[in-house]
Write a protein that holds these residues in place. Structure first.
Motif, PDB file in Angstrom:
ATOM      1  N   SER A 199       0.365  -1.188   0.067  1.00  0.00           N
ATOM      2  CA  SER A 199      -0.338   0.015  -0.259  1.00  0.00           C
ATOM      3  C   SER A 199       1.153   1.340   0.253  1.00  0.00           C
ATOM      4  N   SER A 201       0.286   3.981   1.808  1.00  0.00           N
ATOM      5  CA  SER A 201       0.935   4.330   3.398  1.00  0.00           C
ATOM      6  C   SER A 201       1.936   3.827   4.009  1.00  0.00           C
ATOM      7  N   ASP A 252      -4.388  -7.130  13.010  1.00  0.00           N
ATOM      8  CA  ASP A 252      -5.246  -6.630  12.235  1.00  0.00           C
ATOM      9  C   ASP A 252      -6.260  -8.086  11.948  1.00  0.00           C
ATOM     10  N   GLY A 273      -6.773  -4.205  18.218  1.00  0.00           N
ATOM     11  CA  GLY A 273      -5.120  -4.092  18.326  1.00  0.00           C
ATOM     12  C   GLY A 273      -5.315  -2.422  20.092  1.00  0.00           C
TER      13      GLY A 273
END
Ligand SMILES: C[S@@+](CC[C@H](N)C(=O)[O-])C[C@H]1O[C@@H](n2cnc3c(N)ncnc32)[C@H](O)[C@@H]1O
Length: 380
Positions: A199, A201, A252, A273
């Motif tokens: 990704s 990010s 996740d 989380g």
């Protein structure tokens, strides 16, 4: 003097608040309203003491300013229509810019030509590219700019000249100190999107390490370190860590994508989380969960207080209007949440951050729970 700051377009109010805070910390007064345009703000400061400004910048760096310099302006680069009869030929912007730069009474190691990071601003890139080398030549001839081939001076407080083109006819000029200023012209990092990362990010964490760790990046993020990535999917941050040889527990309920899902350094844990804790302390916790800033701030403070991680890199999502106040609120939550644990905290609106800021939190002293990590060879 003028303080000029660049920021992401739409974050001018926050950049102005940064400048006002710094001015107050340095004992200077902001005259009138802070003006500017899309992607930049300019404040007139009275009673500015450069040493105190430097100290204020080092003690609490601006959050929303991508670059920030002190100088003069606005300077007109083209004669006003109907003033003096214009000679035919190209407009000479070098002469007024040299007069403005000479007026700064400074010498510098570099010259940065900048313009707003907006579509209108990008139209100035050709002008900036043409002006840069010409100005550098004249600055060097006059002894105001160090020779590019000369070894970089090691002393502190190295200066950079900035020329900020507000438009084709108006500029601001000034200086910033390399140690406390942006690492890149216009605050735009030179990072290429790695094709194998799952990704975009991933670039956020790469920039966060570069900006918030600076020279300590290689000392703090390397093979042998251990990290927990909260809200890891699809895996851009985990990939960035594993790429550096860091062993990662990726937390996740969503799936990791691409090569990171099979990476032997990565363990995927499907869990919440906000509940997960490592069995033994880790060097890093990173967190990119989309949640209320106050919840993320509380979580990060708890990891620090309990000694579950030595350092944290995390995002606070800021979809609300009062973004500056929200960052101040998160700061207060962390200060209160870590109790008597001595921590350092910094927030920065990175180039790759959109409606969010990145926080860096570290324990000033190692946690008693923390165990030294064994070095492992770096992966090729
Ligand atoms: C912005 S994405 C993270 C992107 C990731 N940093 C990357 O580089 O690919 C946010 C992730 O947080 C996860 N998430 C949301 N709430 C969570 C929670 N309570 N616990 C763990 N993960 C959560 C979502 O499943 C989503 O994958």
């Amino acid at each position: 003097m003028i303080a000029l700051a660049q920021c992401r377009a739409g974050f001018e109010r926050e950049a102005a608040a940064d400048v006002a805070h710094l001015a107050a910390a340095a004992g200077a007064q902001v005259r009138g309203d802070i003006g500017g345009g899309a992607g930049w703000v300019a404040a007139e400061l009275a009673g500015l003491d450069r040493r105190r400004w430097r100290e204020a910048l080092a003690a609490s760096p601006a959050v929303f300013c991508r670059t920030l310099f002190i100088g003069t302006g606005p300077h007109a680069l083209v004669p006003a229509p109907g003033s003096t009869p214009q000679a035919r030929g190209p407009v000479d912007r070098v002469t007024p810019l040299m007069a403005a730069l000479s007026g700064l009474d400074a010498t510098a190691d570099a010259l940065w030509l900048e313009y707003p990071d907006t579509n209108e601003g990008k139209a100035l890139s050709t002008l900036a590219r043409a002006l840069g080398p010409r100005l550098e030549t004249v600055l060097r001839e006059r002894g105001l700019l160090a020779d590019a081939s000369a070894p970089q001076r090691a002393e502190r407080n190295r200066l950079r000249f900035h020329v900020f083109l507000a438009d084709g006819a108006t500029a601001y000029v000034g200086t910033s100190i390399a140690e406390t200023g942006s690492a890149w012209p216009m605050g735009i990092p030179r990072l290429r999107m790695p094709g194998r990362a799952p990704s975009r990010s991933t670039l956020k964490l790469a920039e966060a390490f570069a900006v918030l760790l600076g020279e300590r990046e290689h000392e703090l993020v390397h093979a042998g370190k251990r990290a927990v990535d909260l809200g890891a999917a699809p895996g851009g941050w985990t990939w960035q860590l594993a790429q550096r040889g860091v062993r990662v527990t990726a937390v996740d309920n969503g799936a990791l994508k691409g090569e990171v899902a099979q990476d032997p350094l990565v363990t995927h844990v499907r869990d919440d989380g906000f509940r997960f804790r490592p069995r033994r302390p880790v060097d890093w916790v990173v967190c990119d969960i989309v949640e209320q800033p106050s919840r993320v701030a509380t979580l990060m403070a708890r990891w620090m207080k309990d000694g579950d991680a030595q350092r944290a890199m995390f995002n606070l999502k800021l979809p609300m209007k009062k973004r500056y106040a929200e960052v101040e609120r998160a700061t207060a939550i962390i200060d209160a949440g870590v109790g008597d644990v001595d921590v350092r905290l910094a927030f920065r609106h990175l180039y790759h951050d959109r409606e969010e800021v990145t926080g860096f939190l570290e324990r000033a002293t190692p946690s008693r729970r923390a165990t030294p990590s064994r070095a492992r060879p770096r992966r090729g």
